[in-house]
Motif scaffolding. Structure first.
Motif, short mmCIF file in Angstrom:
data_model
loop_
_atom_site.label_atom_id
_atom_site.label_comp_id
_atom_site.label_asym_id
_atom_site.label_seq_id
_atom_site.Cartn_x
_atom_site.Cartn_y
_atom_site.Cartn_z
N GLY A 210 75.16 -39.22 43.92
CA GLY A 210 75.17 -37.80 44.25
C GLY A 210 76.57 -37.24 44.29
N LEU A 214 76.10 -36.77 40.00
CA LEU A 214 75.43 -35.48 39.88
C LEU A 214 76.41 -34.32 39.98
CD1 LEU A 214 72.01 -35.69 41.77
CD2 LEU A 214 72.43 -35.27 39.35
N ALA A 215 77.46 -34.49 40.78
CA ALA A 215 78.47 -33.43 40.89
C ALA A 215 79.10 -33.16 39.53
CB ALA A 215 79.54 -33.84 41.90
N MET A 417 70.08 -36.72 46.96
CA MET A 417 71.06 -36.85 45.89
C MET A 417 71.54 -35.49 45.41
SD MET A 417 69.37 -39.97 43.69
CE MET A 417 70.53 -39.78 42.32
N GLY A 421 75.20 -34.06 45.61
CA GLY A 421 75.81 -33.61 44.37
C GLY A 421 76.48 -32.25 44.54
N TRP A 425 80.42 -31.40 44.23
CA TRP A 425 80.97 -30.33 43.39
C TRP A 425 81.89 -29.42 44.19
CZ3 TRP A 425 80.63 -24.93 43.23
CH2 TRP A 425 81.12 -24.35 42.06
N THR A 588 71.85 -26.36 38.65
CA THR A 588 71.18 -26.86 39.84
C THR A 588 69.69 -26.60 39.78
OG1 THR A 588 73.20 -26.44 41.13
CG2 THR A 588 71.16 -26.77 42.37
#
Length: 654
Positions: A210, A214-215, A417, A421, A425, A588
């Motif tokens: 995450g 994911l970021a 997650m 994420g 970010w 997102t």
């Protein structure tokens, strides 16, 4: 020692060991080319497989990935002028300049060989340190280990060279999230809010994927473009790179030594080590007439390449001997060892010395194999940078979520997650280093355990005045005071001031965003303290300590932000920020849509539907391409389930 080393080497006579080591090497090389993912992403993707492998096989695979990431992240820096990682940004100075002159092959050849030598030098250092350190680390008690872990968490944030106060604050945030679940000292549930999903705590894989994976995906999908649209030109000169290694052999060994030294210091990381080694190589070259640094000098490639892999192997020393990760990927390695019931630290040398040498041999073999593969894979890997990132994301998103699901086997981990994420970010765009979060998260449980043992078994006047504890205290004080003194003495802007050792946002950050982060963190830590009032005396001891430190750091951060706001104003979102927020918001929403599809239809059907629609709508691909890509994606997931024994989540309908 030699007997344990021999037994460890004999383990590689098993073809399965070499197979899984090779899998790790290939994954590490491929992931290293994709900007932003790096060693942490490579290890996190592989983590789910450790649950179905033998300990030696799993560790060999993880080490294989870590050992080669900094071998391949040089490729895009040299060929395209786009760093594969923050550490690889140093290769823009000379490596990319060589590529512009048609010497890209020469630069890559020198880099691959130097990085291999650097990794081997670090492994030799670890081998020599083990017998020397044995009598020292085996004499450590809980106060010494507690002090070491505190130093590891603290120095990670202090030396990341990002926003130091917020780096320390995000370390406290990582410690707080590491407390979720069963208390290791009082056998009670904490911060679970009645959720069965949280009773086992937040999974390491989910946190790593995450906050890092994911970021980066959210950010890069938002850009909707390839990493580069430039023409690829490696040129010739592959043999010249080998000759450069021989000619500048002392730069190789000096760079390796710098890397190992930096790697031993927890949290400094490969970025700082690469720049430091570049600086020392430049300093030595300034005495000679052939100094061409900045315009295509091979030494500007050789020294940081040797250092980057020297750092990774050197970081094994604090990770294995003291249980303090030397860098973010090694926090995940620490988690793997804990999964198998292996406790890094003083006991590892006496109880599992053969495992230490399995790691040593894995790193050495992977470094050599990785360099050989990099020679053959350099050109096709560089072409990944021409693929629009939404096309890559169509495969990365299902694989990351499939990986994150394996530890808890609960679909709620998808939402966790995604939340992490978004946090990752925000950290990225606000210049908050993320490595301190992950290292603190992994160290939360051992830190609490040794904190509890220390404060309950020793009076403060006794444990705080132990010699080693005092040494650690002096190091921490020095880490705070020395930079303050240097800033006070610095009257003019220097080259060193321009060096960015951690993540740096590509957009100016409005001050009200900085203040909002500080306020949210303050509220989080206050809530953590308030909620801890319902725990037992033993169970609330460490949460209150972490929450109090977090509140203090958040107040300091808020005070600094307010001072800058008075001087420069609160700022506002300009058109660039607004456009970025819109596309990140859309990214997102795509991820949320994927989560709902899996919830409804299960992993295979949900991933297939998402991949097909995503390729048509977000990546703007044709129907035939989307169909073939989707079929391949579903096939990969099926292979992972059938042969790697990964467990797919079931949906409500299937």
């Amino acid at each position: 020692m030699f007997e344990a080393a021999g037994e460890a080497l004999s383990a590689f006579a098993d073809p399965a060991m070499l197979l899984f080591l090779g899998v790790g090497v290939v994954v590490g090389i491929v992931i290293g080319v994709i900007p932003g993912l790096g060693g942490t992403g490579a290890v996190a993707v592989l983590l789910p497989f450790v649950f179905v492998l033998e300990p030696n096989q799993a560790i060999a695979m993880i080490i294989g990935a870590v050992a080669v990431v900094h071998t391949s992240d040089v490729i895009t820096s040299v060929v395209l002028g786009i760093p594969g990682s923050a550490a690889a940004s140093v290769f823009l100075l000379d490596g990319h300049e060589m590529a512009k002159k048609g010497q890209g092959g020469r630069a890559l050849s020198a880099s691959f060989i130097a990085s291999t030598i650097g990794g081997l030098v670090g492994i030799v250092a670890l081998t020599l340190v083990v017998p020397i350190a044995t009598p020292i680390v085996t004499s450590f008690g809980s106060p010494e280990i507690f002090a070491l872990i505190v130093m590891g968490v603290f120095l990670t944030a202090m030396l990341s060279k990002g926003n130091v106060v917020k780096g320390l604050m995000v370390s406290a945030f990582g410690l707080a999230l590491g407390l979720v679940g069963v208390s290791p000292v009082s056998a009670e549930y904490r911060y679970t809010f009645g959720s069965e999903f949280l009773t086992d705590g937040i999974g390491l894989v989910a946190a790593a994927l995450g906050i890092f994976g994911l970021a980066e995906i959210i950010d890069l999908v938002a850009k909707k473009s390839a990493v580069s649209d430039r023409e690829i030109s490696l040129g010739g000169g592959w043999g010249a790179g080998l000759r450069d290694i021989v000619t500048y052999k002392w730069d190789v060994f000096r760079g390796s030594a710098v890397g190992v030294g930096v790697g031993i210091l927890p949290g400094v990381g490969s970025t700082a080590g690469s720049w430091l080694s570049y600086g020392q190589a430049q300093a030595f070259a300034s005495r000679r007439a052939d100094n061409r640094f900045g315009s295509g000098d091979p030494r500007g490639v050789i020294a940081p390449s040797a250092a980057s892999n020297g750092i990774e192997s050197g970081a094994l020393i604090p990770t294995l001997l003291f249980g303090v990760p030397g860098a973010a990927p090694f926090a995940l390695l620490l988690g793997v060892l804990l999964i198998f019931g292996v406790q890094p630290g003083p006991g590892l040398i006496t109880n599992d010395l053969d495992l230490v040498y399995v790691i040593v041999w894995s790193f050495a073999i992977a470094s050599v194999i990785g360099a050989i593969l990099a020679f053959f894979m350099a050109r096709p890997l560089a072409r990944l940078s021409y693929v629009p990132f939404p096309v890559l994301a169509a495969a990365l998103i299902p694989i990351l979520f499939m990986s994150g699901f394996q530890e808890p086997l609960n679909l709620n981990v998808f939402y966790l997650m995604l939340l992490l994420g978004i946090v990752g970010w925000v950290c990225k765009v606000v210049n908050i280093p993320r490595a301190p979060f992950l290292i603190a998260f992994v160290l939360a449980e051992p830190l609490e355990r040794y904190y509890f043992l220390t404060v309950n078994a020793f009076p403060v006047s006794e444990w705080a005045t132990r010699p080693f504890v005092l040494v650690v205290l002096l190091i921490l004080v020095g880490a705070i005071v020395v930079p303050i003194i240097r800033r006070a003495r610095r009257r003019t802007r220097t080259v060193e001031a321009d060096v960015q050792f951690s993540e740096k946002s590509d957009m100016p950050v409005p001050m009200f965003v900085e203040m909002a982060v500080s306020v949210l963190m303050l509220l989080f830590f206050v809530a953590a303290i308030v909620l801890s009032s319902g725990f037992s005396d033993s169970g609330r001891l460490f949460p209150v300590a972490v929450g109090s430190v977090g509140v203090l750091l958040a107040l300091i951060s808020l005070g600094r932000d307010a001072g800058r706001a008075r001087a420069d104003g609160l700022g506002r979102f300009d058109d660039v920020w607004i456009a970025r927020l819109k596309v990140v918001g859309k990214s997102t929403l795509w991820v949320i849509g994927y989560i709902w599809l899996v919830f409804a239809f299960g992993m295979i059907v949900g991933s297939g539907l998402f991949t097909f629609v995503f390729l048509l709508a977000a990546a703007r691909r044709k129907i035939l391409f989307a169909l073939i890509y989707t079929a391949c994606m579903v096939g990969v997931l099926y292979v992972l389930m059938e042969f790697a024994q990964l467990v797919p989540p079931s949906g409500y309908l299937f």
